[in-house]
Design an enzyme around this catalytic site. Structure first.
Site, PDB file in Angstrom:
ATOM      1  N   CYS A   1     -19.844 -18.115 -13.075  1.00 36.97           N
ATOM      2  CA  CYS A   1     -19.215 -18.602 -14.307  1.00 36.97           C
ATOM      3  C   CYS A   1     -17.832 -17.999 -14.541  1.00 36.97           C
ATOM      4  O   CYS A   1     -17.169 -18.305 -15.527  1.00 36.97           O
ATOM      5  CB  CYS A   1     -20.110 -18.320 -15.509  1.00 36.97           C
ATOM      6  SG  CYS A   1     -20.230 -16.563 -15.947  1.00 36.97           S
TER       7      CYS A   1
ATOM      8  N   ILE B   1       9.110   6.980   0.002  1.00 37.62           N
ATOM      9  CA  ILE B   1       9.226   6.101  -1.170  1.00 37.62           C
ATOM     10  C   ILE B   1       9.353   6.888  -2.475  1.00 37.62           C
ATOM     11  O   ILE B   1      10.119   6.516  -3.356  1.00 37.62           O
ATOM     12  CB  ILE B   1       7.994   5.171  -1.219  1.00 37.62           C
ATOM     13  CG1 ILE B   1       8.049   4.192  -0.031  1.00 37.62           C
ATOM     14  CG2 ILE B   1       7.916   4.397  -2.528  1.00 37.62           C
ATOM     15  CD1 ILE B   1       6.759   3.462   0.230  1.00 37.62           C
TER      16      ILE B   1
ATOM     17  N   GLN C   1       0.824  -6.367  -3.732  1.00 36.03           N
ATOM     18  CA  GLN C   1      -0.305  -6.623  -2.837  1.00 36.03           C
ATOM     19  C   GLN C   1      -1.424  -5.627  -3.119  1.00 36.03           C
ATOM     20  O   GLN C   1      -2.480  -5.698  -2.511  1.00 36.03           O
ATOM     21  CB  GLN C   1       0.157  -6.479  -1.377  1.00 36.03           C
ATOM     22  CG  GLN C   1       1.203  -7.509  -0.961  1.00 36.03           C
ATOM     23  CD  GLN C   1       1.776  -7.212   0.422  1.00 36.03           C
ATOM     24  OE1 GLN C   1       2.637  -6.345   0.588  1.00 36.03           O
ATOM     25  NE2 GLN C   1       1.305  -7.920   1.423  1.00 36.03           N
TER      26      GLN C   1
ATOM     27  N   CYS D   1     -24.892 -15.578 -16.499  1.00 33.67           N
ATOM     28  CA  CYS D   1     -25.490 -16.693 -15.748  1.00 33.67           C
ATOM     29  C   CYS D   1     -26.366 -16.257 -14.577  1.00 33.67           C
ATOM     30  O   CYS D   1     -26.960 -17.093 -13.909  1.00 33.67           O
ATOM     31  CB  CYS D   1     -24.384 -17.637 -15.259  1.00 33.67           C
ATOM     32  SG  CYS D   1     -23.449 -16.991 -13.860  1.00 33.67           S
TER      33      CYS D   1
ATOM     34  N   SER E   1       4.374  -3.573   4.997  1.00 35.40           N
ATOM     35  CA  SER E   1       4.767  -3.808   6.388  1.00 35.40           C
ATOM     36  C   SER E   1       5.322  -5.222   6.575  1.00 35.40           C
ATOM     37  O   SER E   1       5.824  -5.553   7.633  1.00 35.40           O
ATOM     38  CB  SER E   1       3.556  -3.607   7.300  1.00 35.40           C
ATOM     39  OG  SER E   1       2.516  -4.485   6.888  1.00 35.40           O
TER      40      SER E   1
ATOM     41  N   HIS F   1      -3.459  -9.920  -4.842  1.00 36.78           N
ATOM     42  CA  HIS F   1      -4.809  -9.714  -4.308  1.00 36.78           C
ATOM     43  C   HIS F   1      -5.820  -9.347  -5.390  1.00 36.78           C
ATOM     44  O   HIS F   1      -6.887  -8.827  -5.096  1.00 36.78           O
ATOM     45  CB  HIS F   1      -4.780  -8.640  -3.206  1.00 36.78           C
ATOM     46  CG  HIS F   1      -4.000  -9.068  -1.994  1.00 36.78           C
ATOM     47  ND1 HIS F   1      -3.277  -8.206  -1.208  1.00 36.78           N
ATOM     48  CD2 HIS F   1      -3.807 -10.304  -1.455  1.00 36.78           C
ATOM     49  CE1 HIS F   1      -2.687  -8.881  -0.232  1.00 36.78           C
ATOM     50  NE2 HIS F   1      -2.989 -10.157  -0.364  1.00 36.78           N
TER      51      HIS F   1
ATOM     52  N   ALA G   1       0.811  -1.230   0.000  1.00 33.51           N
ATOM     53  CA  ALA G   1       0.000   0.000   0.000  1.00 33.51           C
ATOM     54  C   ALA G   1       0.841   1.275   0.000  1.00 33.51           C
ATOM     55  O   ALA G   1       0.456   2.271  -0.612  1.00 33.51           O
ATOM     56  CB  ALA G   1      -0.929  -0.003   1.210  1.00 33.51           C
TER      57      ALA G   1
HETATM   58 ZN    ZN Z   1     -21.724 -15.606 -14.500  1.00 34.59          ZN
END
Ligand code: ZN
Length: 251
Positions: free
Chosen positions: A122, A228, A91, A147, A186, A111, A12
């Site tokens: 589906c 950073i 992440q 679906c 972290s 993630h 993050a």
């Molecule tokens: Zn679907």
């Protein structure tokens, strides 16, 4: 001579300069607010239409989709364009590494991505804008058009497993790289954090760029506490410059 592979694990902290707060880290917004955490917890999301409606409203208000990459994201692209092989394991779900110009195949999203939606039935996928447009048109919990099953963002919710294929590729990169840079994370959430240990065990130079101490600092060859946005570009420029020098010391 093949150039050494550089792996970057980003969390993050690399995106805070882009205006995206830490949502899912140990001190993140979701962990500090149990009601908000329900909106991103798979069991609640699947079981409760009201949670889904609130979750869609949250996605609609979320600033992630309008965020722009910052100097740190761009510095990784510069390194890649200088000819150094780079792989990013992130992440984050904001897609900012790719938006900065890194080829998608060089980014592993542990993630998932907030920029896409996925069907829980589906597995059909599409751009998040498409799902949000349905909210604008009046739907409050848009079902899959293929679906009819529940749609969610293509992120890994609490209570969901990480994609074993993505995780396997991340492990392979951690084992193969010569330099492993953990930036803005972290290193407290497994299995992502463990990648730093795997890289070090396999002989990589471990560099940690993070404002706060991490459990892996003692294992690191270098720990950088500076912001950073300036520290990472400097570090990567030095790395690229070192790669241009003749390398005679290695066996
Ligand atoms: Zn679907």
């Amino acid at each position: 001579m093949t150039k050494p592979l550089v792996a970057v694990l980003s969390g993050a902290g690399i995106s805070t300069d882009s205006g995206i707060p830490d949502y899912r880290g140990p001190q993140g917004l979701w962990r500090r607010d149990p009601e908000a955490e329900k909106l991103v917890t798979y069991e609640y999301y699947m079981g409760d239409p009201e949670i889904r409606r609130r979750s869609w409203q949250m996605r609609r208000k979320n600033r992630t989709l309008s965020a722009e990459p910052n100097a740190a994201h761009r510095a990784i692209v510069d390194l890649e364009r200088s000819g150094v092989p780079v792989r990013v394991i992130t992440q984050n779900v904001d897609g900012l590494h790719q938006m900065a110009g890194l080829p998608a195949r060089k980014v592993l999203e542990l993630h998932g991505s907030a920029r896409s939606f996925v069907c829980t039935g589906c597995h059909a996928r599409g751009p998040m804008e498409e799902a949000l447009a349905r909210l604008d048109a009046g739907e409050d919990d848009p079902p899959c058009r293929e679906c009819g099953a529940v749609l969610k963002s293509a992120t890994v919710m609490f209570g969901q497993r990480l994609d074993p294929v993505v995780l396997g590729e991340a492990l392979a990169i951690a084992k193969a790289c010569q330099v492993f840079i953990a930036v803005g994370t972290s290193l407290q959430v497994q299995p992502a954090a463990g990648l730093a240990g795997v890289a070090a065990d396999h002989g990589a130079r471990l560099v940690i760029v993070n404002a706060e101490p991490t459990p892996y600092d003692e294992l690191a060859d270098e720990v950088v506490r500076e912001p950073i946005g300036t520290a990472l570009p400097k570090l990567l420029r030095e790395l690229a410059a070192a790669e241009r020098l003749p390398r005679s010391e290695e066996g």
